[in-house]
Design an enzyme around this catalytic site. Sequence first.
Site, PDB file in Angstrom:
ATOM      1  N   GLY A  78      -1.356  -1.800   8.093  1.00 26.90           N
ATOM      2  CA  GLY A  78      -2.534  -2.193   8.860  1.00 26.90           C
ATOM      3  C   GLY A  78      -3.657  -2.569   7.930  1.00 26.90           C
ATOM      4  O   GLY A  78      -3.895  -1.942   6.908  1.00 26.90           O
ATOM      5  N   CYS A  79      -4.377  -3.608   8.280  1.00 27.42           N
ATOM      6  CA  CYS A  79      -5.492  -4.043   7.454  1.00 27.42           C
ATOM      7  C   CYS A  79      -6.405  -4.908   8.286  1.00 27.42           C
ATOM      8  O   CYS A  79      -5.949  -5.843   8.933  1.00 27.42           O
ATOM      9  CB  CYS A  79      -4.991  -4.834   6.256  1.00 27.42           C
ATOM     10  SG  CYS A  79      -6.278  -5.224   5.077  1.00 27.42           S
ATOM     11  N   GLY A  80      -7.693  -4.602   8.268  1.00 25.88           N
ATOM     12  CA  GLY A  80      -8.620  -5.315   9.116  1.00 25.88           C
ATOM     13  C   GLY A  80      -9.401  -6.404   8.431  1.00 25.88           C
ATOM     14  O   GLY A  80      -9.915  -7.296   9.090  1.00 25.88           O
ATOM     15  N   CYS A 100      -8.464  -7.594   4.930  1.00 25.63           N
ATOM     16  CA  CYS A 100      -7.783  -8.118   3.754  1.00 25.63           C
ATOM     17  C   CYS A 100      -7.663  -9.631   3.811  1.00 25.63           C
ATOM     18  O   CYS A 100      -7.362 -10.209   4.843  1.00 25.63           O
ATOM     19  CB  CYS A 100      -6.388  -7.520   3.648  1.00 25.63           C
ATOM     20  SG  CYS A 100      -6.362  -5.737   3.690  1.00 25.63           S
ATOM     21  N   MET A 145       2.670  -7.213   7.783  1.00 26.71           N
ATOM     22  CA  MET A 145       2.068  -5.899   7.959  1.00 26.71           C
ATOM     23  C   MET A 145       3.169  -4.851   8.030  1.00 26.71           C
ATOM     24  O   MET A 145       4.230  -5.099   8.607  1.00 26.71           O
ATOM     25  CB  MET A 145       1.267  -5.852   9.267  1.00 26.71           C
ATOM     26  CG  MET A 145       0.314  -7.012   9.476  1.00 26.71           C
ATOM     27  SD  MET A 145      -1.178  -6.847   8.503  1.00 26.71           S
ATOM     28  CE  MET A 145      -2.095  -5.722   9.555  1.00 26.71           C
TER      29      MET A 145
END
Length: 281
Positions: A116-118, A120, A51
Amino acid sequence: MTSPSSRSVRPGSVVRTVRRHRGGRSATVQDMVAAEMPVAFIYNGVPFAVMMATPEDLEDFALGFSLSEGIVDHAQDLRVIAVETFLEGASLQIEIPPERAAALHQRRRNLDGRSGCGVCGNESIEAVLRVPPVLQSSLQIDVDALAHALDALHARQPIAAQTGAVHAAGWADAQGNVQLVREDVGRHNALDKVIGALARARIDASHGFAVVTSRASFEMAMKAAQARIPLLAAISAPTALAISLAESAGLTLIGFARDHDCVVYSHPQRLDLGVAVGEPA
């Protein structure tokens, strides 16, 4: 890449030499900019995700991400957290129970190069759109508490004040007293850091609410619900999918929260606006 002429002010910001043009004048000055680096999540020795993040509060990030992504259910499920920093990045060495690690490594992730990735890397639409257990919190706040929390959040963003380039998330008690604030270049990361800080401090997240300086995306609503935070207030708008998730998960979702103004999109019973429904405010 950090140049030899740059000096670090704090982990979340660095100083750069820039050419500033303002009011018809141009000058070479020193300016603060937000730090950003790749942070690798390594579970039981196996790389899982990378990230892009602000290199502060990384222990909170490790725990909060693990909880909000459902990698572990409880803080005690993380046996060891070690943070290793390098010139151009950091790695979070995390140990979890073997059965959790086995399940984790069945999930394919592709998070490289994202701030940031919720969602993926989930393998199906069903996995992305899963609904956490319905929130049953009896929390109720009034609009003054919300306004108080927003004011406190604004005042506790040192990196944003220096750079203007990061998001912030905070958690407040029912009276609007902000207990925790975290900043990051990624809005998901900032919320993950708050979730991790709550768990590390053994604070029951259901006894308060979260405030964020971003829009309320589906991922943000999912993380709040997964962490059992019953109310999420954002200074910008939510998405339609975030509202749908909030309705299903029992999450009170608030957008356009600024001063004493806001829009409540789901489960309005937790916010006392001080006016009757239908009464002009």
